[in-house]
Design a protein around this motif. Structure first.
Motif, mmCIF file in Angstrom:
data_model
loop_
_atom_site.group_PDB
_atom_site.id
_atom_site.type_symbol
_atom_site.label_atom_id
_atom_site.label_comp_id
_atom_site.label_asym_id
_atom_site.label_seq_id
_atom_site.Cartn_x
_atom_site.Cartn_y
_atom_site.Cartn_z
ATOM 1 N N THR A 124 0.834 -1.196 0.000
ATOM 2 C CA THR A 124 0.000 0.000 0.000
ATOM 3 C C THR A 124 0.868 1.246 0.000
ATOM 4 O O THR A 124 2.003 1.231 0.481
ATOM 5 C CB THR A 124 -0.924 0.054 1.234
ATOM 6 N N VAL A 125 0.310 2.318 -0.533
ATOM 7 C CA VAL A 125 0.915 3.641 -0.453
ATOM 8 C C VAL A 125 -0.056 4.531 0.307
ATOM 9 O O VAL A 125 -1.218 4.684 -0.090
ATOM 10 C CB VAL A 125 1.201 4.229 -1.847
ATOM 11 N N ASP A 126 0.409 5.084 1.421
ATOM 12 C CA ASP A 126 -0.399 5.995 2.226
ATOM 13 C C ASP A 126 0.134 7.410 2.057
ATOM 14 O O ASP A 126 1.349 7.626 1.966
ATOM 15 C CB ASP A 126 -0.349 5.614 3.709
ATOM 16 N N THR A 127 -0.766 8.372 2.035
ATOM 17 C CA THR A 127 -0.369 9.777 1.958
ATOM 18 C C THR A 127 -0.723 10.469 3.266
ATOM 19 O O THR A 127 -1.712 10.140 3.921
ATOM 20 C CB THR A 127 -1.075 10.488 0.801
ATOM 21 N N GLY A 128 0.112 11.425 3.647
ATOM 22 C CA GLY A 128 -0.101 12.188 4.865
ATOM 23 C C GLY A 128 0.575 13.542 4.735
ATOM 24 O O GLY A 128 0.948 13.960 3.638
ATOM 25 N N ALA A 129 0.728 14.223 5.860
ATOM 26 C CA ALA A 129 1.356 15.540 5.827
ATOM 27 C C ALA A 129 2.010 15.844 7.160
ATOM 28 O O ALA A 129 1.492 15.494 8.219
ATOM 29 C CB ALA A 129 0.327 16.614 5.494
#
Length: 200
Positions: A124-129
């Protein structure tokens, strides 16, 4: 003549209060031990249950406040402890609800690819900040149900620039960033990577 008794002074309520205090004090200890087990086994179910410490500290504050009120006699010491526990509970809820997204990356799954060859595994690829800077996290999950294990593979920040991730067979990944591509070999049984990329 009829006598009335304050229910909070009866032995039954005093015992219940002591039990609640004990359970509350044990809550953070259980989380800490569970977190260690989760990190060592990487079982998805344990990571989900013990990953966030704040619910256990909230349980500590709430249970101790109720327990002290039930078990303790009236007095400034009891009222002070209840006030401190109540303030801690309010602060924890405020931090989670209002500041949660600001203090944590707020990971959200954006992409998922199953391993080739029918292997019980996916990436999986998760995006955040981090504040306003974008972050990417690559994770591989092996197995299913209660035996599923999750392993972090790579983390990228805005400067490193995540590009892509691809399978190179059922037991290897090609993780690409702006600095190049890294081949990561996975353990066939557990899915644990032989190396990780930290470019956040």
């Amino acid at each position: 003549m009829t006598m009335t008794t304050n229910m909070r002074t009866t032995p039954r309520w005093t015992t219940l209060g002591k039990v609640l205090i004990a359970v509350g004090l044990l809550a953070p200890v259980v989380q800490a031990l569970g977190s260690l087990v989760a990190e060592s086994t990487r079982l998805v179910v344990l990571l989900a249950v013990f990953g966030a410490p704040w619910p256990y500290w909230l349980a500590l504050a709430v249970l101790c406040a109720v327990g002290v009120r039930l078990a303790g006699r009236r007095g400034w010491a009891r009222e002070g402890l209840v006030a401190v526990c109540a303030a801690a509970a309010v602060l924890l809820v405020f931090a989670r609800v209002v500041l949660g997204d600001f203090l944590s990356p707020g990971w959200e799954e954006s992409e998922r690819w199953a391993a080739p060859g029918g292997a019980e595994r996916y990436v999986t690829v998760d995006t955040g900040a981090a504040l306003i800077d974008p972050l990417w996290r690559v994770t591989v999950v092996s197995g299913s149900g209660l035996t599923a294990r999750s392993h972090p593979v790579a983390t990228f920040g805005e400067r490193s620039g995540f590009v892509a991730v691809a399978w190179d067979g059922p037991d290897a990944l090609l993780v690409s960033g702006s600095d190049g591509t890294t081949r990561i070999t996975l353990d066939p049984s557990t899915g644990a990577p032989d190396r990780t990329v930290d470019a956040a």
